[in-house]
Design a protein around this motif. Structure first.
Motif, PDB file in Angstrom:
ATOM      1  N   LEU A 246       4.939  -5.501  -3.081  1.00 50.17           N
ATOM      2  CA  LEU A 246       4.139  -6.660  -2.308  1.00 50.17           C
ATOM      3  C   LEU A 246       4.832  -6.807  -1.075  1.00 50.17           C
ATOM      4  O   LEU A 246       4.224  -7.099   0.169  1.00 50.17           O
ATOM      5  CB  LEU A 246       4.256  -7.581  -3.063  1.00 50.17           C
ATOM      6  N   SER A 247       6.064  -6.587  -0.767  1.00 48.53           N
ATOM      7  CA  SER A 247       6.894  -6.608   0.549  1.00 48.53           C
ATOM      8  C   SER A 247       6.485  -5.747   1.312  1.00 48.53           C
ATOM      9  O   SER A 247       6.096  -6.076   2.717  1.00 48.53           O
ATOM     10  CB  SER A 247       8.452  -6.767   0.244  1.00 48.53           C
ATOM     11  N   ARG A 248       6.383  -4.406   0.823  1.00 46.49           N
ATOM     12  CA  ARG A 248       5.820  -3.589   1.895  1.00 46.49           C
ATOM     13  C   ARG A 248       4.460  -3.728   2.248  1.00 46.49           C
ATOM     14  O   ARG A 248       3.978  -3.379   3.437  1.00 46.49           O
ATOM     15  CB  ARG A 248       5.984  -2.044   1.266  1.00 46.49           C
ATOM     16  N   GLY A 249       3.804  -3.983   1.330  1.00 43.78           N
ATOM     17  CA  GLY A 249       2.091  -4.267   1.577  1.00 43.78           C
ATOM     18  C   GLY A 249       2.339  -5.449   2.690  1.00 43.78           C
ATOM     19  O   GLY A 249       1.122  -5.387   3.510  1.00 43.78           O
ATOM     20  N   LEU A 250       3.053  -6.353   2.402  1.00 43.93           N
ATOM     21  CA  LEU A 250       3.078  -7.377   3.624  1.00 43.93           C
ATOM     22  C   LEU A 250       3.438  -6.981   4.833  1.00 43.93           C
ATOM     23  O   LEU A 250       2.835  -7.346   6.163  1.00 43.93           O
ATOM     24  CB  LEU A 250       3.653  -8.802   3.337  1.00 43.93           C
ATOM     25  N   VAL A 251       4.293  -6.182   5.038  1.00 44.21           N
ATOM     26  CA  VAL A 251       4.994  -5.612   6.377  1.00 44.21           C
ATOM     27  C   VAL A 251       3.753  -4.910   7.064  1.00 44.21           C
ATOM     28  O   VAL A 251       3.624  -4.785   8.000  1.00 44.21           O
ATOM     29  CB  VAL A 251       6.180  -4.988   5.936  1.00 44.21           C
ATOM     30  N   ARG A 252       3.196  -3.810   6.024  1.00 39.51           N
ATOM     31  CA  ARG A 252       2.168  -2.904   6.433  1.00 39.51           C
ATOM     32  C   ARG A 252       1.069  -3.936   7.056  1.00 39.51           C
ATOM     33  O   ARG A 252       0.376  -3.542   8.197  1.00 39.51           O
ATOM     34  CB  ARG A 252       1.723  -2.033   5.197  1.00 39.51           C
ATOM     35  N   THR A 253       0.635  -4.676   6.446  1.00 35.99           N
ATOM     36  CA  THR A 253      -0.492  -5.545   6.851  1.00 35.99           C
ATOM     37  C   THR A 253      -0.286  -6.207   8.140  1.00 35.99           C
ATOM     38  O   THR A 253      -1.238  -6.221   9.112  1.00 35.99           O
ATOM     39  CB  THR A 253      -0.745  -6.550   5.853  1.00 35.99           C
ATOM     40  N   ALA A 254       1.021  -6.743   8.423  1.00 38.34           N
ATOM     41  CA  ALA A 254       1.344  -7.252   9.543  1.00 38.34           C
ATOM     42  C   ALA A 254       1.361  -6.500  10.638  1.00 38.34           C
ATOM     43  O   ALA A 254       0.973  -6.885  11.697  1.00 38.34           O
ATOM     44  CB  ALA A 254       2.747  -7.769   9.564  1.00 38.34           C
ATOM     45  N   TRP A 309      -4.914 -10.237   0.397  1.00 40.40           N
ATOM     46  CA  TRP A 309      -4.543  -9.713   1.890  1.00 40.40           C
ATOM     47  C   TRP A 309      -3.850  -8.395   1.924  1.00 40.40           C
ATOM     48  O   TRP A 309      -4.007  -7.702   3.078  1.00 40.40           O
ATOM     49  CB  TRP A 309      -3.440 -11.010   2.309  1.00 40.40           C
ATOM     50  N   VAL A 310      -3.206  -8.069   1.079  1.00 37.03           N
ATOM     51  CA  VAL A 310      -2.350  -6.865   1.174  1.00 37.03           C
ATOM     52  C   VAL A 310      -2.992  -5.671   0.364  1.00 37.03           C
ATOM     53  O   VAL A 310      -2.537  -4.489   0.416  1.00 37.03           O
ATOM     54  CB  VAL A 310      -0.957  -7.011   0.766  1.00 37.03           C
ATOM     55  N   THR A 311      -4.162  -5.965  -0.314  1.00 34.27           N
ATOM     56  CA  THR A 311      -4.876  -4.799  -0.879  1.00 34.27           C
ATOM     57  C   THR A 311      -5.064  -3.828   0.157  1.00 34.27           C
ATOM     58  O   THR A 311      -5.025  -2.344  -0.435  1.00 34.27           O
ATOM     59  CB  THR A 311      -6.209  -5.250  -1.437  1.00 34.27           C
ATOM     60  N   PRO A 312      -5.883  -3.877   1.206  1.00 33.49           N
ATOM     61  CA  PRO A 312      -5.876  -2.685   2.194  1.00 33.49           C
ATOM     62  C   PRO A 312      -4.553  -1.769   2.336  1.00 33.49           C
ATOM     63  O   PRO A 312      -4.749  -0.426   2.240  1.00 33.49           O
ATOM     64  CB  PRO A 312      -6.435  -3.231   3.556  1.00 33.49           C
ATOM     65  N   ALA A 313      -3.760  -2.495   2.506  1.00 32.05           N
ATOM     66  CA  ALA A 313      -2.413  -1.908   2.819  1.00 32.05           C
ATOM     67  C   ALA A 313      -1.706  -1.153   1.518  1.00 32.05           C
ATOM     68  O   ALA A 313      -1.566  -0.009   1.459  1.00 32.05           O
ATOM     69  CB  ALA A 313      -1.027  -2.578   3.183  1.00 32.05           C
ATOM     70  N   LEU A 314      -2.186  -1.606   0.160  1.00 32.92           N
ATOM     71  CA  LEU A 314      -1.793  -0.982  -1.049  1.00 32.92           C
ATOM     72  C   LEU A 314      -2.699   0.204  -1.127  1.00 32.92           C
ATOM     73  O   LEU A 314      -2.093   1.096  -1.631  1.00 32.92           O
ATOM     74  CB  LEU A 314      -1.731  -2.005  -1.872  1.00 32.92           C
ATOM     75  N   GLU A 315      -3.671   0.215  -0.941  1.00 37.71           N
ATOM     76  CA  GLU A 315      -4.519   1.347  -1.268  1.00 37.71           C
ATOM     77  C   GLU A 315      -4.343   2.322  -0.232  1.00 37.71           C
ATOM     78  O   GLU A 315      -4.196   3.611  -0.679  1.00 37.71           O
ATOM     79  CB  GLU A 315      -6.068   0.915  -0.758  1.00 37.71           C
ATOM     80  N   SER A 317      -1.178   3.032   1.029  1.00 39.88           N
ATOM     81  CA  SER A 317       0.183   3.592   0.371  1.00 39.88           C
ATOM     82  C   SER A 317      -0.096   4.242  -1.019  1.00 39.88           C
ATOM     83  O   SER A 317       0.812   4.883  -1.605  1.00 39.88           O
ATOM     84  CB  SER A 317       1.170   2.512   0.457  1.00 39.88           C
ATOM     85  N   GLY A 318      -1.299   4.111  -1.755  1.00 39.08           N
ATOM     86  CA  GLY A 318      -1.525   4.404  -3.023  1.00 39.08           C
ATOM     87  C   GLY A 318      -0.889   3.786  -4.089  1.00 39.08           C
ATOM     88  O   GLY A 318      -0.572   4.257  -5.301  1.00 39.08           O
ATOM     89  N   ASP A 319      -0.342   2.395  -3.770  1.00 34.71           N
ATOM     90  CA  ASP A 319       0.141   1.635  -4.602  1.00 34.71           C
ATOM     91  C   ASP A 319      -0.413   0.463  -5.413  1.00 34.71           C
ATOM     92  O   ASP A 319       0.030  -0.150  -6.377  1.00 34.71           O
ATOM     93  CB  ASP A 319       1.423   0.916  -4.024  1.00 34.71           C
ATOM     94  N   LEU A 320      -1.767   0.519  -5.107  1.00 27.92           N
ATOM     95  CA  LEU A 320      -2.749  -0.715  -5.563  1.00 27.92           C
ATOM     96  C   LEU A 320      -2.708  -0.631  -7.063  1.00 27.92           C
ATOM     97  O   LEU A 320      -2.744  -1.680  -7.634  1.00 27.92           O
ATOM     98  CB  LEU A 320      -4.025  -0.418  -5.051  1.00 27.92           C
ATOM     99  N   VAL A 321      -3.109   0.678  -7.506  1.00 32.55           N
ATOM    100  CA  VAL A 321      -3.110   0.637  -9.196  1.00 32.55           C
ATOM    101  C   VAL A 321      -2.006   0.313  -9.914  1.00 32.55           C
ATOM    102  O   VAL A 321      -1.943  -0.360 -10.801  1.00 32.55           O
ATOM    103  CB  VAL A 321      -3.437   1.926  -9.383  1.00 32.55           C
ATOM    104  N   GLU A 322      -0.693   0.510  -9.235  1.00 39.02           N
ATOM    105  CA  GLU A 322       0.520   0.329 -10.093  1.00 39.02           C
ATOM    106  C   GLU A 322       0.676  -1.221 -10.006  1.00 39.02           C
ATOM    107  O   GLU A 322       1.119  -1.842 -10.920  1.00 39.02           O
ATOM    108  CB  GLU A 322       1.598   1.202  -9.620  1.00 39.02           C
ATOM    109  N   VAL A 323       0.409  -1.907  -8.722  1.00 43.13           N
ATOM    110  CA  VAL A 323       0.856  -3.189  -8.406  1.00 43.13           C
ATOM    111  C   VAL A 323      -0.028  -3.935  -9.378  1.00 43.13           C
ATOM    112  O   VAL A 323       0.521  -4.973  -9.935  1.00 43.13           O
ATOM    113  CB  VAL A 323       0.669  -3.478  -6.848  1.00 43.13           C
ATOM    114  N   LYS A 324      -1.453  -3.644  -9.506  1.00 41.66           N
ATOM    115  CA  LYS A 324      -2.275  -4.376 -10.507  1.00 41.66           C
ATOM    116  C   LYS A 324      -1.653  -4.467 -11.794  1.00 41.66           C
ATOM    117  O   LYS A 324      -1.913  -5.339 -12.730  1.00 41.66           O
ATOM    118  CB  LYS A 324      -3.768  -4.028 -10.350  1.00 41.66           C
ATOM    119  N   GLY A 325      -1.170  -3.291 -12.483  1.00 41.48           N
ATOM    120  CA  GLY A 325      -0.487  -3.048 -13.881  1.00 41.48           C
ATOM    121  C   GLY A 325       0.660  -3.829 -13.692  1.00 41.48           C
ATOM    122  O   GLY A 325       0.838  -4.538 -14.698  1.00 41.48           O
TER     123      GLY A 325
END
Length: 359
Positions: A246-254, A309-315, A317-325
């Motif tokens: 989530l922290s990386r997602g926030l930084v990428r979104t920023a 907010w960070v979903t596009p960034a997680l997508e 980086s390929g992290d979205l599925v893992e983060v949701k789990g």
């Protein structure tokens, strides 16, 4: 893809009494070298604590491997000394006195803050996310400010203070409020403005040096990273990986927002302080504060907003599925501690003790 690193702080607890034990030197001597390049096992402010800092990671899988292996190695070193390695924001089962670590800087901290650090054994999970330079790091901080309290609420894992239920989800954050300049960092127009403010606090005699601030996010003094320091020490590797993702997602979104010419919102300092207090008090089980709208909302809604907010960034980086789990399994550390404590101090110590086996 932005690089990642995590620093995890742990408590050293006597395996029989449940009280913290000032044996960091013995544990660090026994554990040996960190098994990955760039990582380290390190002392903390109190000799009842140790830290494991990962090397630079690029994927959540790499990070998980390093966290798991480091935790297991430290736990085995602790067991050889008759200790348990405890992953909690504050000493849960029985408490114990802090003993300041040896070294000139630690001693200066003890002289400056007196009894504020006399019983301070708070532990955090800190995430480093790579950025291009210091100017970028400070611009990113402005975008992180609205979300830091939510990262705290998600991680809240310190309801006890030496066996006493404080009524808070994160007593660690309450303890940190006692230091000058804690909480959400101010909004800064530039890296120079950030550095002037830190210099001012040093000149005023409330910080030991320029490398010390108590803000929940800051540009690292050592690395080209944004250091996100909101989270309590978390009990599981899964929870540490979630904070990192989530922290990386926030930084990428920023970074995406900055590329589009959009500055971070200038949320007021008092409203940000209210958000941090609410997160410490309730975790995810109660109200939080939307610092942009300046109103009370359910803490779970703020977490949903953060993930959206960070979903596009997680997508990306390929992290979205893992983060949701991970979110589905996360639960509440504070609630788990209270449930375990209802069965006695031994059950709480068993819950918080890190396994000697890699996961």
């Amino acid at each position: 893809m932005a690089t990642l690193g995590v620093e995890e702080e742990f408590l050293l607890v006597d395996a029989v009494s449940g009280r913290t034990a000032a044996k960091a030197g013995e544990v660090l001597a026994r554990v040996g070298a960190y098994p990955y390049e760039g990582g380290a096992y390190q002392p903390e402010l109190s000799r009842t604590q140790v830290e494991a800092a990962t090397g630079v990671c690029r994927t959540l899988g790499e990070l998980r491997e390093q966290l798991s292996r480091a935790r297991a190695a430290l736990a085995r070193a602790c067991a050889a000394e008759g200790l348990s390695l405890v992953a909690s924001g504050t000493p849960g089962p029985a408490g114990g006195e802090a003993v300041i670590s040896r070294g000139e800087r630690f001693e200066r901290i003890a002289r400056m803050y007196g009894d504020v650090v006399g019983d301070y054994q708070a532990c955090a999970c800190q995430v480093h996310v790579g950025v291009a330079d210091r100017e970028t790091a400070v611009a990113v901080l402005n975008h992180l400010r609205p979300w830091l309290a939510t990262l705290l609420a998600l991680s809240a894992n310190s309801p006890f203070d030496g066996g006493r239920d404080t009524g808070y989800a994160s007593w660690r954050m309450v303890q940190q409020f006692r230091f000058p300049g804690s909480g959400v960092p101010p909004w800064f127009a530039s890296a120079a403005a950030h550095d002037r403010e830190v210099d001012r606090l040093v000149e005023c005699g409330v910080l030991v040096d320029e490398a010390m601030t108590f803000w929940l996010a800051r540009p690292s003094a050592l690395y080209p990273t944004v250091e996100v320091r909101a989270a309590d020490a978390v009990t599981t590797v899964d929870e540490a990986v979630l904070q990192a993702a989530l922290s990386r997602g926030l930084v990428r979104t920023a970074l995406n927002e900055l590329a589009a010419g959009r500055e971070g919102p200038r949320a007021g300092a008092q409203v940000c302080a209210a958000a941090v207090w609410s997160a410490a008090r309730h975790g995810l089980h109660g109200s939080g504060v939307d610092v942009v709208a300046e109103r009370r909302v359910p803490a779970t809604r703020l977490l949903d907003d953060l993930v959206g907010w960070v979903t596009p960034a997680l997508e990306e980086s390929g992290d979205l599925v893992e983060v949701k789990g991970l979110l589905e399994r996360a639960g509440s550390g504070a609630a788990r501690q209270r449930q375990a404590a209802s069965h006695g101090p031994r059950a709480l110590l068993d819950l918080l003790s890190v396994s000697q086996e890699e996961t």
